[in-house]
Enzyme design. Structure first.
Site, PDB file in Angstrom:
ATOM      1  N   ASP A 195       0.850  -1.184   0.000  1.00  0.00           N
ATOM      2  CA  ASP A 195       0.000   0.000   0.000  1.00  0.00           C
ATOM      3  C   ASP A 195       0.885   1.233   0.000  1.00  0.00           C
ATOM      4  O   ASP A 195       1.720   1.400   0.891  1.00  0.00           O
ATOM      5  CB  ASP A 195      -0.907  -0.009   1.244  1.00  0.00           C
ATOM      6  CG  ASP A 195      -2.120   0.900   1.103  1.00  0.00           C
ATOM      7  OD1 ASP A 195      -1.997   1.953   0.451  1.00  0.00           O
ATOM      8  OD2 ASP A 195      -3.178   0.568   1.664  1.00  0.00           O
ATOM      9  N   ARG A 233      -0.274   4.361   0.097  1.00  0.00           N
ATOM     10  CA  ARG A 233      -0.986   5.518   0.615  1.00  0.00           C
ATOM     11  C   ARG A 233      -0.450   5.986   1.967  1.00  0.00           C
ATOM     12  O   ARG A 233       0.046   5.195   2.754  1.00  0.00           O
ATOM     13  CB  ARG A 233      -2.475   5.200   0.760  1.00  0.00           C
ATOM     14  CG  ARG A 233      -3.192   4.976  -0.550  1.00  0.00           C
ATOM     15  CD  ARG A 233      -4.605   4.478  -0.335  1.00  0.00           C
ATOM     16  NE  ARG A 233      -4.627   3.149   0.263  1.00  0.00           N
ATOM     17  CZ  ARG A 233      -5.739   2.485   0.574  1.00  0.00           C
ATOM     18  NH1 ARG A 233      -6.914   3.050   0.348  1.00  0.00           N
ATOM     19  NH2 ARG A 233      -5.674   1.278   1.089  1.00  0.00           N
TER      20      ARG A 233
END
Length: 370
Positions: free
Chosen positions: A291, A293
């Site tokens: 991920d 983010r």
């Protein structure tokens, strides 16, 4: 005579300006220079590296050419690493660069050196620009690199924090939604590089009490077009409905397509998924971690809206921990379930098993269409 900048009383942040311009340059398939102390390297996004660029660099006397790749990509290629590495390029060969940076079954066929600070920063620059995380780097005589934009390693590494610090509301207005007629959209500038973020305030949440909140990453395919490959659109609409039916809440609509990889890389990953890769293996083959983010700017948005305590709607433990780390009081977390489909069940299982998402398949089965 004072310059116009001095006359306007404006002291620009030269580092942020250089980084913003560098992002535009690499997205436009142009080379930039990254400086680390006295060292200088020329950087080109691998996805833009073609025979013309190879010829220009060769004619300029380029030396020490390398293809810089992140650890997930190198691991998939049989060269295990925990940090980025630089694959030696004896020749500036565009076809070879394309093979090593994009082909899912490519194997390392040359020495791999640890990435220098400037080379590692090149990958961060590409990540911020939402292009493939693979960079062609080389040394070019200073006079030959004249005219290229220069950005420093410090400029690159400090950019995300600077964007969070500069976060500001630039527009707001009531936008009635189906099932949630009392809704306001608040637009923030900042957070993720050069992109606006939106807070959707549903109803009239009581800011003196914990507020229902969801951090929702934009998903063009699911939110807008109803893709069967994910549950994002269902989660979006279900959250707004639940907030409207209860005491209101705030949904942050964050421009983080494809877990922060961008829409072009998301489509590259989808192409690999069509070949049998699961969602995380597809991202790793492109050079991405589980991920990409970050959610520090989401917490800053909430604080600007007057929120200090939240009841967060999410299945993702990373979002819960990020809000806590940013100083918000997370008093509760609640699940947000979409509909299982033949096309998304493997995706949902991967999120549960590989990223630790809280997904109850028995509860999902109860939502399956008859």
């Amino acid at each position: 005579m004072a310059s116009i900048v001095e006359g306007l009383g404006f002291a620009p942040d030269a580092g942020r300006l250089s980084m913003e311009r560098a992002m535009a340059e690499v997205r436009s398939a142009r080379a930039v220079v990254i400086a680390s102390g006295d060292a200088r390297i020329v950087v080109v996004a691998a996805e833009a590296f073609d025979p013309v660029l190879a010829g220009v660099l060769a004619e300029a006397g380029a030396t020490d050419a390398a293809l810089v790749l992140p650890a997930p990509r190198l691991n998939k290629m049989g060269a295990p690493r925990v940090q980025p590495g630089a694959v030696v390029l004896p020749h500036l060969d565009a076809a070879r660069v394309a093979h090593l940076s994009l082909k899912p079954d490519a194997r390392i066929d040359a020495p791999v050196a640890p990435a220098t600070p400037a080379q590692a920063a090149a990958l961060e620059l590409l990540a911020q620009a939402l292009v493939l995380p693979a960079a062609v780097t080389c040394a070019v005589p200073e006079e030959k690199a004249a005219g290229l934009l220069t950005v420093t390693v410090d400029d690159i590494l400090s950019f995300r924090a600077a964007e969070v610090a500069s976060l500001a509301i630039v527009g707001r207005a009531p936008v009635p939604l189906e099932g949630a007629p009392e809704t306001e959209f608040v637009v923030f500038r900042g957070g993720e590089g050069l992109r606006d973020q939106v807070a959707i305030i549903v109803g009239r949440p009581d800011l003196s009490r914990p507020v229902a909140v969801r951090l929702h990453s934009a998903c063009l395919t699911g939110d807008l077009f109803g893709s069967l490959k994910c549950d994002c659109g269902d989660q979006l609409r279900d959250t707004v409905r639940r907030m409207a039916e209860a005491d209101g809440g705030i949904l942050l609509y964050l421009d983080q397509e494809g877990r922060g990889n961008g829409i072009s890389n998301k489509m590259r990953a989808y192409a690999l998924q069509a070949q049998g890769y699961d969602t995380y293996d597809a991202d790793a083959a492109l050079g991405f971690d589980l991920d990409q983010r970050r959610f520090d700017f989401a917490a800053a948005m909430l604080r600007q809206l007057g929120v200090s305590a939240v009841r967060v709607f999410t299945n993702n433990p990373q979002k819960i921990e990020a809000l806590k780390a940013a100083g918000l009081n997370v008093v509760a977390d609640q699940r947000v379930l979409g509909r299982p489909t033949a096309e998304n069940v493997r995706y949902l299982a991967s999120k549960r098993d590989r990223a630790g998402h809280y997904i109850d398949f028995e509860a999902l089965a109860a939502r399956a269409p008859d």
